[in-house]
Motif scaffolding. Structure first.
Motif, short mmCIF file in Angstrom:
data_model
loop_
_atom_site.label_atom_id
_atom_site.label_comp_id
_atom_site.label_asym_id
_atom_site.label_seq_id
_atom_site.Cartn_x
_atom_site.Cartn_y
_atom_site.Cartn_z
N THR A 1 0.84 -1.19 0.00
CA THR A 1 0.00 0.00 0.00
C THR A 1 0.88 1.24 0.00
N PRO A 2 0.80 2.08 -1.03
CA PRO A 2 1.57 3.32 -1.01
C PRO A 2 1.05 4.25 0.08
N ASN A 3 1.93 5.10 0.55
CA ASN A 3 1.60 5.98 1.67
C ASN A 3 1.84 7.43 1.28
N PHE A 4 1.04 8.32 1.83
CA PHE A 4 1.29 9.76 1.69
C PHE A 4 2.39 10.17 2.66
N THR A 5 3.40 10.84 2.17
CA THR A 5 4.40 11.40 3.08
C THR A 5 4.82 12.78 2.57
N VAL A 6 5.12 13.67 3.51
CA VAL A 6 5.55 15.02 3.16
C VAL A 6 6.96 15.23 3.68
N PRO A 7 7.71 16.15 3.09
CA PRO A 7 9.11 16.33 3.51
C PRO A 7 9.23 16.89 4.92
N ALA A 8 10.26 16.42 5.63
CA ALA A 8 10.52 16.91 6.98
C ALA A 8 11.21 18.28 6.96
N ARG A 9 12.10 18.47 5.98
CA ARG A 9 12.94 19.69 5.93
C ARG A 9 13.79 19.80 7.19
N ASN A 10 14.44 18.72 7.54
CA ASN A 10 15.29 18.77 8.73
C ASN A 10 16.47 19.69 8.52
N ALA A 11 16.91 20.33 9.60
CA ALA A 11 18.08 21.21 9.54
C ALA A 11 18.66 21.34 10.94
N PRO A 12 19.97 21.52 11.05
CA PRO A 12 20.58 21.68 12.37
C PRO A 12 20.17 23.00 13.02
N PHE A 13 20.13 22.99 14.35
CA PHE A 13 19.89 24.22 15.10
C PHE A 13 21.19 25.01 15.22
N ASN A 14 21.09 26.30 15.17
CA ASN A 14 22.24 27.14 15.51
C ASN A 14 22.02 27.75 16.90
N PRO A 15 23.04 28.37 17.49
CA PRO A 15 22.88 28.91 18.84
C PRO A 15 21.72 29.88 18.99
N ASP A 16 21.44 30.67 17.95
CA ASP A 16 20.32 31.60 18.04
C ASP A 16 18.99 30.86 18.11
N ASP A 17 18.88 29.74 17.35
CA ASP A 17 17.67 28.91 17.43
C ASP A 17 17.46 28.43 18.85
N GLN A 18 18.53 27.89 19.43
CA GLN A 18 18.44 27.34 20.78
C GLN A 18 18.01 28.41 21.78
N ALA A 19 18.62 29.57 21.69
CA ALA A 19 18.34 30.64 22.65
C ALA A 19 16.89 31.11 22.53
N ALA A 20 16.41 31.24 21.29
CA ALA A 20 15.04 31.70 21.09
C ALA A 20 14.03 30.69 21.64
N ILE A 21 14.29 29.42 21.42
CA ILE A 21 13.40 28.38 21.94
C ILE A 21 13.38 28.41 23.46
N LYS A 22 14.54 28.49 24.07
CA LYS A 22 14.61 28.43 25.53
C LYS A 22 13.98 29.65 26.19
N ARG A 23 14.07 30.80 25.53
CA ARG A 23 13.38 31.98 26.07
C ARG A 23 11.87 31.79 26.06
#
Length: 551
Positions: free
Chosen positions: A225-247
């Motif tokens: 059975t074929p399945n529907f899947t969409v792209p994840a678009r994974n990418a590494p976090f940078n320090p600014d990403d981390q800081a914004a999330i934690k705030r």
């Protein structure tokens, strides 16, 4: 051939214990649910708790599922515990979608940080649990002879933990290597130059396919059975990403608890059919480029209920498949037509469709030409034999009930859970089962569970269970169980809500359709997390209405 190989460490099994220890609670499982339950019951309520775990390490799903490409499809920064701000602030996620080793490291960090290991017994599979009506306690037995008597039994065994190995004729005759994605060897598998056959195109198969294809001499994907899947678009976090999330962590976790799917964003109340085709395509294009489950939860609110709206989004995905896959015949084989989008568990992927443009990858349709047998040298379908060196079973799980029914659980008067659920699981709120006093199920059937970001659903259940036990202790109550009529009413409500959605329309593990002979019944609650949480709170506010207590 040898049986499917499982991950094992060299460690002596637990010795038999002649004496029966008496404690407050047994928790079965040391994954996300079990660790959370141990922390809350022991450190929050001061109970004497023993966790039994079948594996030789903590992690649950993220211990066993170490196949190539295994990755979470909820974003890392909210696929984690919210009960400790210090934990949230100190842990550094490497990327948007963490791979299995990183999640396993996180759960080991949690076990160490909160000193949980001292109450976890590893390599201790629970084989039997029986309720004793005279003492209002559970007698719990492990495979190595240990026995514990506990007032409460908390099943934190996971919704997707009982691997489904299909009963294909000749399966054990294969002379090559065989693996199930949910029982992958710790030291990995080498595919270089080998002819690999992969059976299954659910989430595990979709994640594993690109990684195996990059190494294998040739990969043949056997798709029923074929399945529907969409792209994840994974990418590494940078320090600014981390800081914004934690705030913003407090607000992020608040949003996960308030949203329908346990994600930190809210669906937009707009219909697929009420806007122009041009505007609709623009919205879908933007969501496709952003990737992840926001394509589902941040798009159109009617794709879960309206077949016409769902077909528009389904056809949009099919068009993307046709754009990506170079061979038109292969592209069409990969296009699902037999189920609405999201009625089967919707994966997200990294390079799945583009993998079928590789010269060393073939797609075989086993719906038109079913698998007949496994042979010593490969796999035979109705119209061809495929010579293989390695077989990978990406065939999923006996979801939501398999891991519970695998144990011999006996409630009041010795009634077996397998008999009580012979016609399908029935619970009250997915938390308790009539006739099984003092037994709690974390994210059990009849709760939103697998339709919600799992840590969010888990923490809600663990808090509810802990609050219930605290209520019992304050009021001198020794026993709690779901009332039969309340359980029946909840089962009817779960089924009725599902009829208004498309989740019950696909032949998926959501309804048990992947396991031969399993009763067809909608397993998760499809009414959404906010409505479910309101129901749970209303029950508490009404003095635990629908539950029966004994002093």
């Amino acid at each position: 051939m040898p049986e499917i190989r499982e991950t094992r460490m060299r460690r002596e099994p637990n010795r038999q214990h002649a004496e029966t220890r008496e404690i407050d609670a047994v928790v079965i499982g040391a994954g996300f649910s079990g660790l959370c339950a141990l922390h809350r019951l022991r450190d929050g309520l001061g109970l004497n708790v023993q966790v039994f775990e079948a594996a030789d390490g903590v992690g649950g799903t993220w211990y066993w599922n170490r196949y190539p490409g295994a990755r979470c499809d909820s974003e890392s920064f909210y696929y984690c515990y919210s009960f400790s701000d210090d934990l949230a602030q100190e842990w550094e996620w490497s990327s948007r979608y963490p791979e299995q080793p990183e999640i396993e490291r996180y759960l080991n960090h949690v076990a160490d940080r909160f000193d949980l290991r001292r109450d976890i017994r590893l390599q201790a599979r629970v084989t039997r649990a029986a309720f004793d009506d005279a003492s209002n306690c559970w007698d719990v037995h492990t495979e190595h002879g240990e026995q514990v008597r506990a007032r409460f039994l908390v099943c934190a065994v996971g919704c997707l933990s009982d691997a489904n190995l299909p009963d294909i004729p000749g399966r054990n005759s294969f002379a090559g290597e065989s693996y199930h994605t949910a029982r992958w060897p710790r030291d990995g598998v080498g595919f270089k130059g080998k002819r690999v056959g992969l059976i299954g195109t659910g989430s595990s198969g979709i994640q594993a396919t690109p990684v195996i294809a990059a190494e294998a001499g040739h990969l043949t994907v056997f798709q029923r059975t074929p399945n529907f899947t969409v792209p994840a678009r994974n990418a590494p976090f940078n320090p600014d990403d981390q800081a914004a999330i934690k705030r913003d962590y407090a607000a992020i976790f608040d949003r996960t608890r308030a949203s329908i799917g346990g994600f930190p964003y809210f669906g937009i109340d707009r219909s697929t059919l009420d806007i122009s085709p041009e505007e609709r395509t623009k919205i879908l294009d933007e969501l496709w480029e952003e990737g992840g489950f926001k394509f589902i939860w941040g798009g159109f609110s009617d794709i879960f209920t309206d077949p016409d709206a769902n077909e528009i989004v389904s056809e949009y995905i099919r068009e993307r498949i046709r754009e990506i896959v170079a061979d038109p015949e292969t592209a069409e084989l990969l296009c699902p037509y037999d189920h609405p989008y999201t009625s089967k568990r919707p994966p997200i992927d990294t390079d799945y469709y583009v993998t079928f443009n590789r010269d060393n990858v073939s797609l075989v349709d086993v719906k038109s030409a079913p698998i007949r047998e496994i042979t010593p040298t490969g796999l035979r379908t109705a119209d061809a034999h495929y010579d293989l060196d390695v077989l990978v079973y990406a065939t999923g799980f006996d979801a939501m009930t398999g891991s519970l029914l695998r144990m011999d659980i006996r409630g009041s008067d010795g009634v077996r859970l397998a008999d009580a659920w012979a016609h399908g699981p029935r619970t009250l709120l997915g938390l308790q089962v009539a006739g099984f006093p003092n037994l709690f199920t974390v994210t059990g059937p009849g709760s939103p569970s697998v339709l919600v970001n799992m840590p969010t659903a888990i923490e809600h259940h663990v808090e509810w269970i802990a609050d219930c036990i605290a209520h019992m202790n304050r009021n001198g109550q020794m026993r709690i169980e779901a009332a039969e009529d309340a359980q029946d009413a909840w089962a009817e409500h779960v089924a009725e809500v599902a009829e208004h959605t498309l989740w019950s329309k696909g032949n998926s593990w959501y309804v048990g359709a992947n396991i031969p002979g399993k009763p067809r019944i909608i397993l998760p609650y499809t009414g959404g997390q906010p409505q479910y949480r309101e129901r749970c709170q209303a029950v508490v506010d009404a003095g635990y209405e629908g539950f029966e207590f004994s002093a």
